[in-house]
Motif scaffolding. Structure first.
Motif, PDB file in Angstrom:
ATOM      1  N   HIS A   9      11.467   7.986  -3.671  1.00 33.98           N
ATOM      2  CA  HIS A   9      11.247   6.534  -3.714  1.00 33.98           C
ATOM      3  C   HIS A   9      10.651   5.931  -2.449  1.00 33.98           C
ATOM      4  O   HIS A   9       9.820   5.027  -2.521  1.00 33.98           O
ATOM      5  N   LEU A  10      11.094   6.416  -1.290  1.00 28.43           N
ATOM      6  CA  LEU A  10      10.659   5.792  -0.030  1.00 28.43           C
ATOM      7  C   LEU A  10       9.128   5.781   0.141  1.00 28.43           C
ATOM      8  O   LEU A  10       8.561   4.729   0.470  1.00 28.43           O
ATOM      9  N   PRO A  11       8.447   6.906  -0.109  1.00 24.20           N
ATOM     10  CA  PRO A  11       6.981   6.885   0.068  1.00 24.20           C
ATOM     11  C   PRO A  11       6.307   5.861  -0.846  1.00 24.20           C
ATOM     12  O   PRO A  11       5.377   5.162  -0.420  1.00 24.20           O
ATOM     13  N   LYS A  12       6.794   5.744  -2.074  1.00 21.90           N
ATOM     14  CA  LYS A  12       6.193   4.784  -3.015  1.00 21.90           C
ATOM     15  C   LYS A  12       6.402   3.353  -2.536  1.00 21.90           C
ATOM     16  O   LYS A  12       5.508   2.511  -2.613  1.00 21.90           O
ATOM     17  N   ILE A  13       7.599   3.088  -2.048  1.00 25.26           N
ATOM     18  CA  ILE A  13       7.918   1.724  -1.584  1.00 25.26           C
ATOM     19  C   ILE A  13       7.086   1.371  -0.352  1.00 25.26           C
ATOM     20  O   ILE A  13       6.504   0.285  -0.267  1.00 25.26           O
ATOM     21  N   VAL A  14       7.011   2.299   0.581  1.00 27.37           N
ATOM     22  CA  VAL A  14       6.221   2.046   1.795  1.00 27.37           C
ATOM     23  C   VAL A  14       4.762   1.798   1.403  1.00 27.37           C
ATOM     24  O   VAL A  14       4.121   0.862   1.884  1.00 27.37           O
ATOM     25  N   GLU A  15       4.249   2.609   0.492  1.00 26.23           N
ATOM     26  CA  GLU A  15       2.857   2.469   0.048  1.00 26.23           C
ATOM     27  C   GLU A  15       2.629   1.091  -0.586  1.00 26.23           C
ATOM     28  O   GLU A  15       1.651   0.409  -0.308  1.00 26.23           O
ATOM     29  N   ARG A  16       3.576   0.674  -1.421  1.00 21.78           N
ATOM     30  CA  ARG A  16       3.432  -0.621  -2.090  1.00 21.78           C
ATOM     31  C   ARG A  16       3.472  -1.777  -1.088  1.00 21.78           C
ATOM     32  O   ARG A  16       2.645  -2.688  -1.118  1.00 21.78           O
ATOM     33  N   LEU A  17       4.419  -1.702  -0.136  1.00 17.88           N
ATOM     34  CA  LEU A  17       4.507  -2.780   0.870  1.00 17.88           C
ATOM     35  C   LEU A  17       3.258  -2.812   1.742  1.00 17.88           C
ATOM     36  O   LEU A  17       2.782  -3.880   2.121  1.00 17.88           O
ATOM     37  N   ARG A  18       2.719  -1.641   2.026  1.00 21.10           N
ATOM     38  CA  ARG A  18       1.508  -1.600   2.842  1.00 21.10           C
ATOM     39  C   ARG A  18       0.301  -2.151   2.078  1.00 21.10           C
ATOM     40  O   ARG A  18      -0.591  -2.749   2.669  1.00 21.10           O
ATOM     41  N   SER A  19       0.316  -1.940   0.762  1.00 20.88           N
ATOM     42  CA  SER A  19      -0.836  -2.377  -0.029  1.00 20.88           C
ATOM     43  C   SER A  19      -0.980  -3.898   0.000  1.00 20.88           C
ATOM     44  O   SER A  19      -2.042  -4.430  -0.266  1.00 20.88           O
TER      45      SER A  19
END
Ligand SMILES: *Cc1c(COP(=O)(O)O)cnc(C)c1O
Length: 398
Positions: free
Chosen positions: A372-382
């Motif tokens: 989950h963490l990589p997906k969340i970080v990616e989404r927040l960065r987007s």
């Protein structure tokens, strides 16, 4: 992977173990006496108090006469520092501590500076969060009465060279207090070998109840009481004892001692898997703290271009409990004083995440976070304009 509840905030507090709770329960019902009473009700309780003291002593290789129960880690830190300061006023007014202490130490030192004429040196730390022994030696003056340096840091998990610090203190005839709250039950501690004079401990960080702790005071060390009143704790800490809490702390200490090697082994493996996975899967990420001198259960990362608070909220939505900075400072917008002290910029420090592991964590928990963490970080960065600029610009030199 289906939704889980993953608690990774053991540095903030730990759940009370079932055996600990069971040991405590009788002291809320049948065994309700006051340990100071002469009658049977009192005596029954007194024995439990002595046994708990033995267990806490054994965990750190102290004599039980050197263990004084308090209402927690904060009280123990306050007592050690104010108690030594007030008892040694005639010898000097200088205290040495570090910039990365828990607020129980920092705010106590600031109070002594502001209202009681003490002078405090706050030592720097290096990029990994370790103090320099040379800087420590150089900051000692003939007015120095106390050195207070934490055993292990609550945010980044860095372990200090406690034995070497104690040697320097001893050589100069200065008392040495260490905040051992995070180290207790997580690494081997032998106060006799380390030769520290005082050490603060807390029950709720080692699977015991909240609101109880202890101060180790080496035989012969003089300090004023913090709490004045009755004759409890050999006249050094007044107040009817929190028997159930102390019994729980004793049980937690016993379990921590018996399982210490296994506990360290397990947490170290989970920690290293988590660190490796996060650094591999998420670009623009750094690990804070030291690889070599690190608590077994601590991880602390900075993810560039995102904000710690929003990361925590997103993690919470998928059942992952972590923290940003420390529990005591979250809610404020100031970046962590610890991350500032290791040289991070405000901007980067704001994107920090501490995931601290404990006994109830499993490999599946770590896998769940790594999913989950990589997906969340990616989404927040987007949704971060800054990130877009950097990635679109093809500049990976950050
Ligand atoms: C939690 C903590 C404290 C405070 O202990 P309490 O029992 O919560 O008062 C002090 N120092 C450190 C390093 C801690 O992690």
């Amino acid at each position: 992977m289906e939704k889980r509840n993953v608690y990774m905030d053991y540095a903030a507090t730990t759940p009370v173990k079932r055996e600990v709770l069971e040991a405590m329960l009788p002291y809320y019902s049948d065994l309700f006496g006051n340990a100071s009473s002469i009658h049977k009700f009192g005596r029954d309780v007194k024995g439990a108090l002595d046994r708990a003291r033995d267990e806490v002593a054994k965990l750190i290789n102290a004599d039980s006469s050197e263990i004084y129960f308090t209402a927690g880690g904060s009280e123990s830190d306050n007592w050690a520092i104010k108690g030594v300061a007030f008892a040694n006023k005639d010898k000097g007014n200088h205290i040495i501590t570090t910039k990365i202490e828990h607020h129980a130490v920092l705010h106590t030192c600031e109070y002594l500076e502001k209202y009681h004429g003490f002078e405090v040196t706050y030592l720097n730390v290096d990029k990994e969060g370790r103090i320099s022994l040379e800087e420590l030696e150089n900051s000692i003056t003939d007015k120095t009465i106390l050195i207070s340096i934490m055993f292990a840091n609550n945010e980044i998990g860095t372990i200090q060279p406690i034995k070497e610090i104690a040697e320097i203190a001893k050589k100069k005839g200065i008392l040495f207090h260490t905040d051992g709250v995070q180290a207790l039950g997580n690494i081997h501690i032998d106060v006799k070998d380390l030769d520290v004079d005082l050490m603060a401990m807390s029950s709720h960080k080692i699977y015991g109840p909240k609101g109880v702790g202890a101060l180790y005071i080496k035989k012969g060390v003089k300090l004023h009481p913090l709490i004045h009143g009755g004759a409890q704790e050999k006249r050094r800490r007044a107040g009817t004892e929190n028997i159930a809490g102390i019994v729980g702390f004793g049980k937690a200490a016993e379990l921590a001692r018996v399982n210490l090697d296994e506990h360290i082994d397990k947490l170290t493996k989970l920690r290293d898997k988590l660190i490796k996975g996060v650094l591999e899967k998420i670009p623009y990420t750094r690990l804070n703290g030291s690889l070599e001198y690190r608590l077994p259960g601590n991880t602390n990362f900075c993810f560039e271009f995102i904000e710690g608070e929003s990361l925590l909220l997103s993690l919470d939505m998928v059942g992952i409990a972590g923290s940003s900075g420390s529990a005591c400072t979250s809610g404020s917008l100031d970046p962590s004083h610890v991350l500032m002290a290791i040289g991070l910029t405000h901007e980067i420090a704001h994107g920090s995440l501490r995931l601290s592991l404990g006994d109830m964590n499993t490999e599946d928990d770590v896998d769940y976070v790594l999913e989950h963490l990589p997906k969340i970080v990616e989404r927040l960065r987007s949704i971060s304009p800054l990130y877009e600029k950097v990635t679109k610009g093809g500049n990976d030199n950050v």
